[in-house]
Design an enzyme around this catalytic site. Structure first.
Site, PDB file in Angstrom:
ATOM      1  N   HIS A 153       0.853  -1.202   0.000  1.00 36.51           N
ATOM      2  CA  HIS A 153       0.000   0.000   0.000  1.00 36.51           C
ATOM      3  C   HIS A 153       0.883   1.243   0.000  1.00 36.51           C
ATOM      4  O   HIS A 153       2.097   1.142   0.173  1.00 36.51           O
ATOM      5  CB  HIS A 153      -0.923   0.014   1.225  1.00 36.51           C
ATOM      6  CG  HIS A 153      -0.189   0.122   2.534  1.00 36.51           C
ATOM      7  ND1 HIS A 153       0.221  -0.980   3.237  1.00 36.51           N
ATOM      8  CD2 HIS A 153       0.225   1.192   3.262  1.00 36.51           C
ATOM      9  CE1 HIS A 153       0.848  -0.602   4.347  1.00 36.51           C
ATOM     10  NE2 HIS A 153       0.870   0.726   4.382  1.00 36.51           N
ATOM     11  N   HIS A 199      -5.752  -2.201   4.980  1.00 37.84           N
ATOM     12  CA  HIS A 199      -5.577  -1.008   4.140  1.00 37.84           C
ATOM     13  C   HIS A 199      -4.924  -1.372   2.820  1.00 37.84           C
ATOM     14  O   HIS A 199      -4.010  -2.196   2.756  1.00 37.84           O
ATOM     15  CB  HIS A 199      -4.825   0.116   4.837  1.00 37.84           C
ATOM     16  CG  HIS A 199      -3.471  -0.239   5.403  1.00 37.84           C
ATOM     17  ND1 HIS A 199      -3.065  -1.510   5.684  1.00 37.84           N
ATOM     18  CD2 HIS A 199      -2.439   0.568   5.758  1.00 37.84           C
ATOM     19  CE1 HIS A 199      -1.840  -1.482   6.192  1.00 37.84           C
ATOM     20  NE2 HIS A 199      -1.440  -0.240   6.243  1.00 37.84           N
ATOM     21  N   HIS A 214       4.770   7.150   2.685  1.00 35.96           N
ATOM     22  CA  HIS A 214       5.561   5.928   2.528  1.00 35.96           C
ATOM     23  C   HIS A 214       4.960   4.951   1.520  1.00 35.96           C
ATOM     24  O   HIS A 214       3.771   4.975   1.242  1.00 35.96           O
ATOM     25  CB  HIS A 214       5.803   5.226   3.874  1.00 35.96           C
ATOM     26  CG  HIS A 214       4.596   4.580   4.496  1.00 35.96           C
ATOM     27  ND1 HIS A 214       3.880   5.163   5.510  1.00 35.96           N
ATOM     28  CD2 HIS A 214       4.002   3.380   4.283  1.00 35.96           C
ATOM     29  CE1 HIS A 214       2.903   4.355   5.884  1.00 35.96           C
ATOM     30  NE2 HIS A 214       2.948   3.264   5.155  1.00 35.96           N
ATOM     31  N   HIS A 246       1.680  -0.226  15.080  1.00 34.51           N
ATOM     32  CA  HIS A 246       0.674   0.803  14.837  1.00 34.51           C
ATOM     33  C   HIS A 246      -0.610   0.437  15.589  1.00 34.51           C
ATOM     34  O   HIS A 246      -1.001  -0.737  15.611  1.00 34.51           O
ATOM     35  CB  HIS A 246       0.291   0.871  13.356  1.00 34.51           C
ATOM     36  CG  HIS A 246       1.364   1.363  12.450  1.00 34.51           C
ATOM     37  ND1 HIS A 246       2.055   2.526  12.660  1.00 34.51           N
ATOM     38  CD2 HIS A 246       1.843   0.856  11.288  1.00 34.51           C
ATOM     39  CE1 HIS A 246       2.916   2.711  11.670  1.00 34.51           C
ATOM     40  NE2 HIS A 246       2.823   1.710  10.831  1.00 34.51           N
ATOM     41  N   TYR A 255       9.594   1.900   9.920  1.00 33.34           N
ATOM     42  CA  TYR A 255       9.702   2.921   8.878  1.00 33.34           C
ATOM     43  C   TYR A 255      11.169   3.230   8.640  1.00 33.34           C
ATOM     44  O   TYR A 255      11.933   3.384   9.601  1.00 33.34           O
ATOM     45  CB  TYR A 255       9.032   4.223   9.329  1.00 33.34           C
ATOM     46  CG  TYR A 255       7.527   4.296   9.256  1.00 33.34           C
ATOM     47  CD1 TYR A 255       6.784   3.537   8.361  1.00 33.34           C
ATOM     48  CD2 TYR A 255       6.846   5.181  10.080  1.00 33.34           C
ATOM     49  CE1 TYR A 255       5.404   3.653   8.311  1.00 33.34           C
ATOM     50  CE2 TYR A 255       5.468   5.308  10.030  1.00 33.34           C
ATOM     51  CZ  TYR A 255       4.750   4.540   9.142  1.00 33.34           C
ATOM     52  OH  TYR A 255       3.392   4.665   9.088  1.00 33.34           O
ATOM     53  N   GLU A 265       8.163   1.247   4.279  1.00 27.28           N
ATOM     54  CA  GLU A 265       7.765   0.488   5.456  1.00 27.28           C
ATOM     55  C   GLU A 265       7.855  -0.992   5.110  1.00 27.28           C
ATOM     56  O   GLU A 265       7.536  -1.385   3.987  1.00 27.28           O
ATOM     57  CB  GLU A 265       6.304   0.811   5.842  1.00 27.28           C
ATOM     58  CG  GLU A 265       5.751  -0.043   6.977  1.00 27.28           C
ATOM     59  CD  GLU A 265       4.265   0.190   7.267  1.00 27.28           C
ATOM     60  OE1 GLU A 265       3.447   0.194   6.313  1.00 27.28           O
ATOM     61  OE2 GLU A 265       3.914   0.377   8.443  1.00 27.28           O
TER      62      GLU A 265
END
Lengths: 307, 111
Positions: A153, A199, A214, A246, A255, A265
């Site tokens: 993503h 996501h 990112h 997260h 990261y 990431e």
């Protein structure tokens, strides 16, 4: 089969300052494979568990950042239907000819009010994972570096993310999975999914348009995330934060930055999304915990460092 | 060849540290545990570590984002500390983070 329309993030086109240094980083360190190079000097890369012939395109430029993100639809008919819906919604489509990216079919490009370029496409040559589709082994030998499984993503920064997010949820069939609300109750962070991942795309409200926060790649286990962090120290790769967790998506993450300052990431372990779920809401006062669950505070880099 | 060592002084602060000619200024600062220049991507991309070399100290730079350091800025000694290699003692004015935008609705004090 219930999985049609937009299937997944299929490619990200990233600008880099130095191509040779970047190819070394994305192949030897990240573990992508270089599959092609075109007459414009763009380099095509794929992760080992992807079947299509590329997911990352690098272009040398004088400023880093992201040119566009492409999403693959299940079929050409799905793509045409979605393009029609975008046009009905008032969005201009720029058609990019088949072959403009090597081995990729026609692409329908559009701009979002956040200033980013997105594409829909339905055809890309599959070259496989080297394991075959009959009695395959679980993983190929000879992988390098962090051995990422796939491009997963992007998180993008820009203005008007409420309007931008609506294009994905109301027109393209994505689900809103998580959001952050400001003290005034406005969304300023949105996470959306076109699949059953937590996501496939995320936005953060930011004054400057068309910014990249990112590009993310998936790993399977926390141990692999830790091993990736070890490799970053072995090779003096710039770490931003982590390994950590997260709150949003529950992902276990680190990261770090590519040689041009584009944030990357690697992460593992988000949850399975189903479309009958309510989106998760994070309130402004808990934003620190939402982003970095252990530190429980935002750092300035998360707020300001973008390309 | 042994790299020469130079002193990097940060204007409007008492901060000063040593940096050799083969090391970028930001890395030298970080490795000595010193502060003064904001640290971002460390790759010449994000512009958080923008500084201006004050006076006539000689230096060289690696490739930096043109968006963060336009040609006119570069002529005035503006560069990114992560791509700045000293060839003399340098005095730096920090331009960095406070010129950057923050997430809308958030500020670093609240975060």
């Amino acid at each position: 089969m219930s999985f049609t329309g937009v299937m997944r993030p299929g490619h990200a086109a990233i600008r880099v300052l130095d191509m040779d240094e970047s190819v070394t980083y994305y192949t030897e360190r990240m573990g992508l494979m270089k599959t092609d190079e075109d007459d414009q000097g763009r380099v095509y890369l794929k992760a080992w568990d992807e079947l299509d012939c590329f997911s990352i395109v690098l272009r040398e430029a004088d400023s880093p950042g992201i040119d566009y993100t492409g999403y693959k639809t299940f079929s050409r008919a799905d793509m045409d239907e979605l393009v029609g819906k975008l046009e009905d919604y008032g969005i201009d489509i720029e058609w990019i000819a088949e072959g403009e990216l090597n081995n990729c079919g026609e692409r329908a490009r559009f701009q979002t009010p956040s200033g980013h370029s997105f594409e829909l496409y339905s055809e890309k040559k599959q070259i496989g994972d080297g394991l075959g589709r009959t009695n395959p082994n679980p993983w190929p030998e000879g992988l390098k570096g962090m051995q990422v499984y796939r491009f997963d993503h992007v998180l993008l920064y820009g203005p008007n993310i409420i309007e931008t997010t609506k294009i994905f949820t109301d027109v393209l069939g994505f689900d809103l999975t998580e959001r952050v609300l400001t003290p005034e109750g406005e969304m300023n962070v949105t996470f959306v999914s076109c699949s059953n991942k937590a996501h496939d795309l995320a936005f953060v409200e930011y004054p400057e348009p068309n910014k990249l926060h990112h590009v993310s790649f998936m790993l399977m286990t926390w141990e692999e995330v830790l091993r990736a962090a070890d490799l970053m120290s072995m090779h003096d790769i710039s770490i931003d934060i982590g390994p950590t967790r997260h709150g949003i998506t529950r992902g276990r993450t680190i990261y770090f930055f590519d040689p041009s300052g584009n944030r990357n990431e690697v992460f593992c372990g988000d949850y399975t999304w189903y479309p009958d779920r309510e989106p998760i809401t994070w309130t402004a006062e808990e934003l620190g915990r939402a982003i970095f669950y252990h530190d429980r505070r935002l750092n300035e880099n998360f707020l300001t460092v973008v390309t | 060849m042994v790299a020469e060592k130079f002193t990097i002084a940060i204007e409007d602060s008492d901060e000063a540290f040593t940096c050799s000619s083969d090391r970028n200024v930001l890395k030298a600062m970080e490795q000595l545990g010193r502060k003064g220049i904001p640290v971002g991507c460390r790759g010449g991309g994000c512009g958080v570590c923008r500084v201006q070399v004050v006076g006539d100290g000689r230096y060289r730079t690696g490739k930096m984002s043109r968006e963060q350091v336009p040609v006119d800025d570069e002529r005035q000694g503006i560069c990114l500390a992560c791509k700045l290699f000293p060839e003399a003692d340098l005095r730096l004015k920090v331009l960095g983070r406070w010129q950057k935008h923050f997430i809308t609705g958030m500020n670093p004090e609240a975060a």
